[in-house]
Enzyme design. Structure first.
Site, PDB file in Angstrom:
ATOM      1  N   HIS A   1      13.235  12.848  -1.762  1.00 55.88           N
ATOM      2  CA  HIS A   1      13.468  14.030  -2.594  1.00 55.88           C
ATOM      3  C   HIS A   1      14.682  13.905  -3.501  1.00 55.88           C
ATOM      4  O   HIS A   1      14.989  14.841  -4.244  1.00 55.88           O
ATOM      5  CB  HIS A   1      13.603  15.272  -1.710  1.00 55.88           C
ATOM      6  CG  HIS A   1      12.342  15.625  -0.978  1.00 55.88           C
ATOM      7  ND1 HIS A   1      11.250  16.181  -1.605  1.00 55.88           N
ATOM      8  CD2 HIS A   1      11.989  15.478   0.322  1.00 55.88           C
ATOM      9  CE1 HIS A   1      10.280  16.378  -0.716  1.00 55.88           C
ATOM     10  NE2 HIS A   1      10.703  15.947   0.462  1.00 55.88           N
TER      11      HIS A   1
ATOM     12  N   ASP B   1      25.150  -4.790   1.318  1.00 56.54           N
ATOM     13  CA  ASP B   1      23.737  -4.493   1.134  1.00 56.54           C
ATOM     14  C   ASP B   1      23.097  -5.450   0.135  1.00 56.54           C
ATOM     15  O   ASP B   1      22.078  -5.145  -0.472  1.00 56.54           O
ATOM     16  CB  ASP B   1      23.525  -3.032   0.699  1.00 56.54           C
ATOM     17  CG  ASP B   1      22.054  -2.633   0.646  1.00 56.54           C
ATOM     18  OD1 ASP B   1      21.263  -3.209   1.419  1.00 56.54           O
ATOM     19  OD2 ASP B   1      21.680  -1.754  -0.158  1.00 56.54           O
TER      20      ASP B   1
ATOM     21  N   ALA C   1      15.992  -2.481   8.136  1.00 56.23           N
ATOM     22  CA  ALA C   1      17.361  -2.869   8.465  1.00 56.23           C
ATOM     23  C   ALA C   1      18.395  -1.877   7.963  1.00 56.23           C
ATOM     24  O   ALA C   1      19.581  -2.065   8.204  1.00 56.23           O
ATOM     25  CB  ALA C   1      17.671  -4.257   7.896  1.00 56.23           C
TER      26      ALA C   1
ATOM     27  N   THR D   1      15.758  -8.572   7.475  1.00 50.40           N
ATOM     28  CA  THR D   1      14.313  -8.349   7.405  1.00 50.40           C
ATOM     29  C   THR D   1      13.680  -9.041   6.200  1.00 50.40           C
ATOM     30  O   THR D   1      14.276  -9.148   5.125  1.00 50.40           O
ATOM     31  CB  THR D   1      14.001  -6.850   7.353  1.00 50.40           C
ATOM     32  OG1 THR D   1      14.714  -6.250   6.262  1.00 50.40           O
ATOM     33  CG2 THR D   1      14.406  -6.169   8.645  1.00 50.40           C
TER      34      THR D   1
ATOM     35  N   ASN E   1      19.518  -7.723   4.043  1.00 50.53           N
ATOM     36  CA  ASN E   1      20.900  -7.407   4.387  1.00 50.53           C
ATOM     37  C   ASN E   1      21.108  -7.299   5.895  1.00 50.53           C
ATOM     38  O   ASN E   1      20.174  -7.327   6.683  1.00 50.53           O
ATOM     39  CB  ASN E   1      21.287  -6.073   3.733  1.00 50.53           C
ATOM     40  CG  ASN E   1      20.281  -4.973   4.051  1.00 50.53           C
ATOM     41  OD1 ASN E   1      19.299  -4.812   3.339  1.00 50.53           O
ATOM     42  ND2 ASN E   1      20.505  -4.230   5.108  1.00 50.53           N
TER      43      ASN E   1
END
Length: 706
Positions: A632, A326, A203, A261, A281
């Site tokens: 990363h 979120d 999501a 989700t 969210n």
């Protein structure tokens, strides 16, 4: 033992030719009787096995075993360790009948003799090769499931796979996702009453509509699916719950997916055959884009109760109506029976991202109580008459003005599980005390997809950044919380902004790992640390305890991974992808094993005599690096999930860089392919990485995890 495959089918073709669709079932060799299965997973199980992610259906993350207690824990020592290859090792293991099972990397499942540490078999689903663009998301497996002689795992590319627990041979596989979508699986399946249920993530990165699906545990046949947000009204609604939910949305929400989700939390109440799912969210995060800034947007950020047999909606409780930060309710949920107000209540307990702790009646879904466990700026309280939060003026950043969000968008509590102890009646929570600045200045429904620096279809579309200052920098706690009184029993600071999953025990102990490389046991009544072990690597995974050969063991996996590795400011220790010790550690009373030595050599930035500064090119590369930072690290500073590109020679060579990034040369190792990148994109990315490497050569090296 090698990964098993069907005769005559080469392993390299297994993914494409065998395991994408459900296949015929082969009866496993180990078939315990049905009562034995239920007895292992019941909340009052004796504790010889740890047969589910949270040990039992109720997800308490509690072991009733008492051989290791406050008096004997001083004798706890290492029984054995097992080194693992590079890849995610932040995962919860299982133990059944003296065999330890766990998934590491991209759902590579291993079985190990729990008493000796001897590897019994390995099953590799080759998920990176099958994942395509789904490899750009997610973190690898967080856990697996067991039922009736089978192990179940979900994969990055969306398969749900059943494995013979004795031999490691694949029994069936079902594709749970839809072709061309942005979904992926990282959470553990759950199994109950002969069914295996799985959700998915996605999501944050595309037009994703959440759902959870149940399959027959023996055959892999799909039984039911529950969508968590409504789809396009023109297509009709799947059920009355979706029709009801659609009335809480506005605009053309279905074109954005919606989100919600079920990427982690699933709990089962055996007595009422009720499945509780915790939803995520919105997609995109910002309700102004997603739903014309209107409506509660059910069932985002909610706890939803479903009938276990049919998937039919029973009730819901939404922790964040109209979610826009979120926040989500995908954190673990414990079931308990508590004496509240003079009567015994069957309750569900959860500390979601948003900083409150909730106690719900798990039969009716009614809110019993809610209280703050950390600093909360977005709401002043939860209104007990309505069950809704009383939001703070400005929390939804009107006019785009940035808002100081407590807790930050990563949450006061992430997926690392809490534990409930029936012995003390306390919930032990790994709390994060951090903040974010959040706002959407300059973003409109017309332009948000094309905002410079965003990934294609990125769901964020907010100016979110961590706040690092004296009030909020790198703080976390181990919190013991009284859910009846809704107050802290005790609280201890833990290093960095992330700390590990938790296990409580009948021996009066609470076990937790930390990012400084320590594995610790605390007295459950007051938080006194009574034992510690220097693991030599971060520990974020949840520990488990079980019996093997008549003795109590404790197991935990070491290694950095998941969202904790996004930002080096939140883990103030040097963690190198190539040299960190990813291991299975197993402890027993009077254990005498010793950890192998790890080369502590610090990573260095290679000489780059051909480097020449180019501010414009590096700026364009920084915008493209948003594709890369999930693994990363923010600012190209890696924290263990993937190699630190500043210390890699690959960006120094144009052709090698192109082969890896655009050509997909390292897909089997988990490095996604970006075939859409043009020569200019690759040049800008290289320039950005080399610029950051040049700056890093003058910076001090952080201390390593001990």
């Amino acid at each position: 033992m090698r990964n098993a495959r069907q005769p005559g089918i080469p392993l390299r073709f297994m993914v494409s030719s065998v395991v994408i669709a459900a296949v015929a079932v082969v009866a496993p060799a180990v078939v315990p009787s049905q009562p034995s299965i239920e007895a292992r997973l019941a909340d009052d199980a004796a504790g010889a096995d740890w047969a589910a992610f949270g040990r039992t259906y109720g997800e308490q993350h509690y072991s009733p075993l008492r051989e290791i207690d406050g008096d004997t824990v001083g004798r706890l020592g290492l029984a054995w360790s097992l080194d693992l290859p590079p890849g995610n090792s932040v995962t919860g293991p299982l133990a059944v009948d003296g065999v330890l099972y766990f998934a590491a990397g991209y759902s590579v499942v291993r079985a190990v003799d729990a008493a000796s540490g001897r590897l019994l078999w390995t099953f590799d689903p080759h998920a990176p090769e099958a994942a395509g663009t789904r490899l750009r998301q997610g973190w690898g497996s967080r856990g697996i499931a067991w039922w009736n002689g089978r192990i179940y795992t979900g994969t990055q590319d969306g398969r749900l796979i059943a494995i013979d627990a004795r031999t490691g041979r694949q029994l069936w596989s079902a594709m749970t996702l839809e072709a061309g979508d942005d979904r992926f699986i990282s959470g553990p399946p759950r199994v109950f009453a002969g069914k295996v249920v799985i959700g998915h993530g996605g999501a944050d990165s595309g037009a994703t509509r959440g759902y959870v699906t149940a399959y027959d545990a023996a055959s892999g046949r799909k039984l039911w699916r529950f969508w968590t947000v409504p789809g396009n009204p023109a297509n009709g609604f799947e059920n009355a719950a979706m029709a009801m939910a659609a009335r809480t949305w506005a605009g053309r929400w279905w074109t954005h997916g919606g989100g919600g989700t079920v990427w982690n939390a699933i709990t089962y109440d055996q007595a009422t055959d009720t499945l509780f799912i915790g939803t995520g969210n919105g997609a995109p995060w910002n309700r102004k884009i997603r739903s014309a800034d209107k409506g509660d947007n059910l069932f985002l950020s909610s706890i939803v109760a479903l009938d276990g047999g049919t998937g039919r909606y029973k009730w819901h409780y939404q922790v964040n109506p109209g979610e826009t930060w979120d926040y989500n309710a995908a954190m673990d949920m414990q079931l308990a029976d508590l004496m509240i107000g003079g009567r015994l209540r069957k309750v569900l307990l959860q500390a979601p991202k948003n900083g409150f702790f909730y106690v719900l009646d798990r039969i009716s879904g009614k809110l019993i109580s809610a209280a703050k466990i950390t600093r909360v700026s977005w709401a002043s309280r939860i209104d007990m008459a309505t069950g809704r939060p009383v939001e703070t003026p400005g929390a939804r950043f009107p006019g785009g003005h940035p808002f100081e969000l407590w807790p930050g968008n990563m949450g006061a509590h992430s997926w690392m599980p809490s534990a409930f102890s029936p012995r003390t009646g306390l919930v032990y929570i790994p709390v994060r005390d951090t903040a974010s600045s959040i706002g959407d200045a300059g973003i409109t429904p017309a332009n948000w997809r094309f905002r410079p620096g965003n990934q294609p279809n990125i769901a964020v579309n907010l100016g979110v950044r961590p706040i690092a200052d004296a009030a909020s920098d790198n703080r976390s706690r181990l919190l013991a919380w009284d859910p009846v009184a809704q107050r802290a029993a005790w609280s201890l600071p833990t290093p960095g902004a992330w700390n590990g999953g938790i296990m409580a025990t009948g021996g009066g102990l609470v076990f937790q790992g930390h990012v400084d490389g320590s594995f610790n046991a605390y007295r459950d009544t007051d938080g006194t640390r009574v034992w510690t072990f220097a693991a030599g690597a971060p520990i974020l995974a949840p520990p488990i305890s079980y019996r093997a050969n008549g003795r109590q063991y404790v197991t935990v996996l070491t290694g950095a991974g998941t969202a904790a590795t996004l930002n080096q400011r939140e883990i103030p220790f040097a963690i190198d992808h190539r040299t960190q010790a990813r291991r299975v550690l197993t402890f027993v009373l009077d254990g005498k094993a010793v950890l192998p030595k790890v080369d502590p050599s610090a990573r260095t930035m290679p000489d780059d005599p051909g480097f020449a500064p180019n501010v414009a090119s590096a700026g364009r590369g920084a915008a493209l690096f948003v594709h890369c930072m999930v693994c990363h690290g923010v600012g190209a500073v890696a924290v263990g999930a993937a190699p630190d590109l500043r210390a890699s020679a690959i960006p120094l060579d144009r052709d090698a860089f192109a082969q890896v990034v655009r050509g997909g040369a390292l897909v089997p190792a988990g490095m996604p392919q970006f075939a859409e990148f043009r020569d200019g994109d690759l040049a800008d990315l290289r320039q950005y990485i080399r610029t950051e490497a040049a700056a890093a050569r003058t910076m001090p090296i952080r201390p390593a995890a001990r």
